[in-house]
Design a protein around this motif. Structure first.
Motif, PDB file in Angstrom:
ATOM      1  N   GLU A  92      21.296  11.780  -6.901  1.00  0.00           N
ATOM      2  CA  GLU A  92      20.453  11.475  -8.379  1.00  0.00           C
ATOM      3  C   GLU A  92      21.672  10.442  -9.045  1.00  0.00           C
ATOM      4  O   GLU A  92      22.965  10.592  -8.790  1.00  0.00           O
ATOM      5  CB  GLU A  92      20.762  12.864  -9.239  1.00  0.00           C
ATOM      6  CG  GLU A  92      19.624  13.883  -8.687  1.00  0.00           C
ATOM      7  CD  GLU A  92      19.640  15.222  -9.455  1.00  0.00           C
ATOM      8  OE1 GLU A  92      18.694  15.987  -9.368  1.00  0.00           O
ATOM      9  OE2 GLU A  92      20.666  15.203 -10.238  1.00  0.00           O
ATOM     10  N   PHE A 117       9.985   2.898 -16.322  1.00  0.00           N
ATOM     11  CA  PHE A 117      10.283   4.120 -16.731  1.00  0.00           C
ATOM     12  C   PHE A 117       9.548   4.489 -17.649  1.00  0.00           C
ATOM     13  O   PHE A 117       9.961   4.792 -18.851  1.00  0.00           O
ATOM     14  CB  PHE A 117      11.816   4.534 -16.544  1.00  0.00           C
ATOM     15  CG  PHE A 117      12.480   4.464 -15.521  1.00  0.00           C
ATOM     16  CD1 PHE A 117      12.277   5.560 -14.702  1.00  0.00           C
ATOM     17  CD2 PHE A 117      13.207   3.462 -15.041  1.00  0.00           C
ATOM     18  CE1 PHE A 117      13.120   5.427 -13.294  1.00  0.00           C
ATOM     19  CE2 PHE A 117      13.872   3.254 -14.071  1.00  0.00           C
ATOM     20  CZ  PHE A 117      13.945   4.197 -12.945  1.00  0.00           C
ATOM     21  N   SER A 120       9.443  10.018 -20.512  1.00  0.00           N
ATOM     22  CA  SER A 120      10.574  10.750 -20.508  1.00  0.00           C
ATOM     23  C   SER A 120      10.253  12.190 -20.707  1.00  0.00           C
ATOM     24  O   SER A 120       9.211  12.666 -21.566  1.00  0.00           O
ATOM     25  CB  SER A 120      11.150  10.197 -22.013  1.00  0.00           C
ATOM     26  OG  SER A 120      12.144  11.245 -22.251  1.00  0.00           O
ATOM     27  N   SER A 121      10.616  13.091 -19.898  1.00  0.00           N
ATOM     28  CA  SER A 121      10.395  14.365 -19.851  1.00  0.00           C
ATOM     29  C   SER A 121      11.144  15.396 -20.741  1.00  0.00           C
ATOM     30  O   SER A 121      10.906  16.508 -20.683  1.00  0.00           O
ATOM     31  CB  SER A 121      10.364  14.901 -18.459  1.00  0.00           C
ATOM     32  OG  SER A 121      11.831  14.874 -17.895  1.00  0.00           O
ATOM     33  N   HIS A 141      15.675  12.712 -19.126  1.00  0.00           N
ATOM     34  CA  HIS A 141      15.364  12.469 -17.980  1.00  0.00           C
ATOM     35  C   HIS A 141      13.964  11.670 -17.755  1.00  0.00           C
ATOM     36  O   HIS A 141      12.870  12.030 -18.557  1.00  0.00           O
ATOM     37  CB  HIS A 141      14.961  13.786 -17.406  1.00  0.00           C
ATOM     38  CG  HIS A 141      16.135  14.870 -17.516  1.00  0.00           C
ATOM     39  ND1 HIS A 141      16.969  14.945 -16.195  1.00  0.00           N
ATOM     40  CD2 HIS A 141      16.649  15.768 -18.345  1.00  0.00           C
ATOM     41  CE1 HIS A 141      17.917  15.952 -16.496  1.00  0.00           C
ATOM     42  NE2 HIS A 141      17.621  16.164 -17.824  1.00  0.00           N
ATOM     43  N   LEU A 143      11.176   8.984 -15.749  1.00  0.00           N
ATOM     44  CA  LEU A 143      10.118   9.059 -14.511  1.00  0.00           C
ATOM     45  C   LEU A 143       9.482   7.797 -14.596  1.00  0.00           C
ATOM     46  O   LEU A 143       8.853   7.302 -15.663  1.00  0.00           O
ATOM     47  CB  LEU A 143       9.294  10.031 -14.461  1.00  0.00           C
ATOM     48  CG  LEU A 143       8.127   9.946 -13.545  1.00  0.00           C
ATOM     49  CD1 LEU A 143       8.767   9.885 -11.916  1.00  0.00           C
ATOM     50  CD2 LEU A 143       7.289  11.227 -13.768  1.00  0.00           C
ATOM     51  N   ARG A 149      10.288   6.865  -9.319  1.00  0.00           N
ATOM     52  CA  ARG A 149      11.614   7.000  -9.506  1.00  0.00           C
ATOM     53  C   ARG A 149      11.933   7.874 -10.516  1.00  0.00           C
ATOM     54  O   ARG A 149      11.362   7.851 -11.482  1.00  0.00           O
ATOM     55  CB  ARG A 149      12.144   5.591  -9.351  1.00  0.00           C
ATOM     56  CG  ARG A 149      11.996   4.555  -8.103  1.00  0.00           C
ATOM     57  CD  ARG A 149      12.533   3.473  -8.255  1.00  0.00           C
ATOM     58  NE  ARG A 149      12.433   2.531  -7.163  1.00  0.00           N
ATOM     59  CZ  ARG A 149      12.474   1.083  -7.316  1.00  0.00           C
ATOM     60  NH1 ARG A 149      12.750   0.504  -8.438  1.00  0.00           N
ATOM     61  NH2 ARG A 149      12.516   0.339  -6.230  1.00  0.00           N
ATOM     62  N   ARG A 150      13.167   8.428 -10.334  1.00  0.00           N
ATOM     63  CA  ARG A 150      13.765   9.342 -11.434  1.00  0.00           C
ATOM     64  C   ARG A 150      14.918   9.015 -11.673  1.00  0.00           C
ATOM     65  O   ARG A 150      15.676   8.861 -10.631  1.00  0.00           O
ATOM     66  CB  ARG A 150      13.550  11.012 -11.026  1.00  0.00           C
ATOM     67  CG  ARG A 150      12.142  11.367 -11.270  1.00  0.00           C
ATOM     68  CD  ARG A 150      11.953  12.939 -10.805  1.00  0.00           C
ATOM     69  NE  ARG A 150      10.657  13.362 -10.669  1.00  0.00           N
ATOM     70  CZ  ARG A 150       9.850  13.682 -11.860  1.00  0.00           C
ATOM     71  NH1 ARG A 150      10.703  13.875 -12.864  1.00  0.00           N
ATOM     72  NH2 ARG A 150       8.610  14.403 -11.568  1.00  0.00           N
ATOM     73  N   ARG A 152      18.631   9.427 -14.823  1.00  0.00           N
ATOM     74  CA  ARG A 152      19.060  10.444 -16.090  1.00  0.00           C
ATOM     75  C   ARG A 152      19.584   9.304 -16.952  1.00  0.00           C
ATOM     76  O   ARG A 152      20.816   8.456 -16.367  1.00  0.00           O
ATOM     77  CB  ARG A 152      19.824  11.640 -15.347  1.00  0.00           C
ATOM     78  CG  ARG A 152      20.192  12.349 -16.505  1.00  0.00           C
ATOM     79  CD  ARG A 152      21.163  13.529 -16.012  1.00  0.00           C
ATOM     80  NE  ARG A 152      20.933  14.374 -15.090  1.00  0.00           N
ATOM     81  CZ  ARG A 152      20.744  14.442 -13.835  1.00  0.00           C
ATOM     82  NH1 ARG A 152      21.696  13.521 -13.227  1.00  0.00           N
ATOM     83  NH2 ARG A 152      20.251  15.272 -13.198  1.00  0.00           N
TER      84      ARG A 152
END
Length: 238
Positions: A92, A117, A120-121, A141, A143, A149-150, A152
């Protein structure tokens, strides 16, 4: 004449900078000054922040890091002033961003075609009382649906100035997440449209997920007895 016993100095593990160690935890479950019935009374653990990772990061991590730096420069944001460090751990990648540049970095991550991205979760908080001048961490977090892709993003703030710019203008879904982090940790998200408590009553004193928040006891229905907080319970060191 007796000599004062030497205080053992914890050994810093290989690859960990002494300056990243912010606390030495002894024993288990935070027990101090009393009998530790867990059997781990002699445990010594160094609490430290992750070191910056060295290039190459591997895989698509380098592509995202390069694209982010180039895109920030194109927007007039100096990458070295915005990105504090990059950490790759357990497959990560985390970008530690200085809070003054958070909104600009998030906008870049969302809008640039090579990044995208879009989602945002959420936002979560962490409290490290011994990490001086960086006691509060806010974690985002992200996405990329476009590129699958993820990543942080992490930002820090001192206890005496627990303010971080709101990300709601970039990711509207972070609205309630910032309210929850404010409610439970006391981090103030400047610019949030309505930063009010979301879980606790409006007049609740303090922020329950801070490490220095009192644990409290448990009332039981037996002749008015109560179970005291853990730090006030009986010591078993007889």
């Amino acid at each position: 004449m007796s000599e004062t016993p030497a205080v053992p100095v914890p050994v810093v593990p290989e690859g960990v900078s002494q300056f990243e160690v912010f606390h030495v935890r002894e024993g288990a479950f935070g027990v101090e000054g009393s009998g530790d019935t867990s059997g781990f009374g002699g445990l010594v653990e160094l609490m430290h922040m992750p070191e910056p990772s060295a290039r190459p990061y591997g895989g698509w991590f380098d592509l995202v890091a390069d694209e982010l730096e180039l895109s920030l420069q194109a927007r007039g944001i100096e990458p070295g002033l915005a990105i504090e460090k990059v950490v790759v751990d357990r497959d990560e990648i985390t970008f530690f961003i200085r809070r003054e540049q958070l909104v600009g970095v998030l906008s870049t991550l969302r809008d640039e075609p090579g990044l995208r991205f879009e989602f945002s979760s959420g936002v979560s908080g962490v409290h490290y009382p011994s990490d001086l001048e960086r006691e509060f961490h806010a974690v985002y977090h992200l996405l990329s649906i476009t590129h699958n892709r993820r990543i942080r993003v992490e930002v820090t703030a001192p206890d005496g100035d627990a303010h971080i710019p709101s990300s709601v203008g970039v990711y509207p879904t972070n609205d309630w997440h910032e309210r929850e982090t404010f409610d439970l940790f006391g981090i103030v998200f400047d610019g949030h449209p309505v930063l009010t408590r979301i879980l606790m009553p409006d007049d609740w004193p303090g922020h329950p997920q801070r490490k220095d928040y009192p644990l409290g006891g448990i009332p039981v229905e037996y002749k008015g007895a109560t179970i005291p907080p853990p730090d006030q319970r009986r010591s078993y060191n007889a």
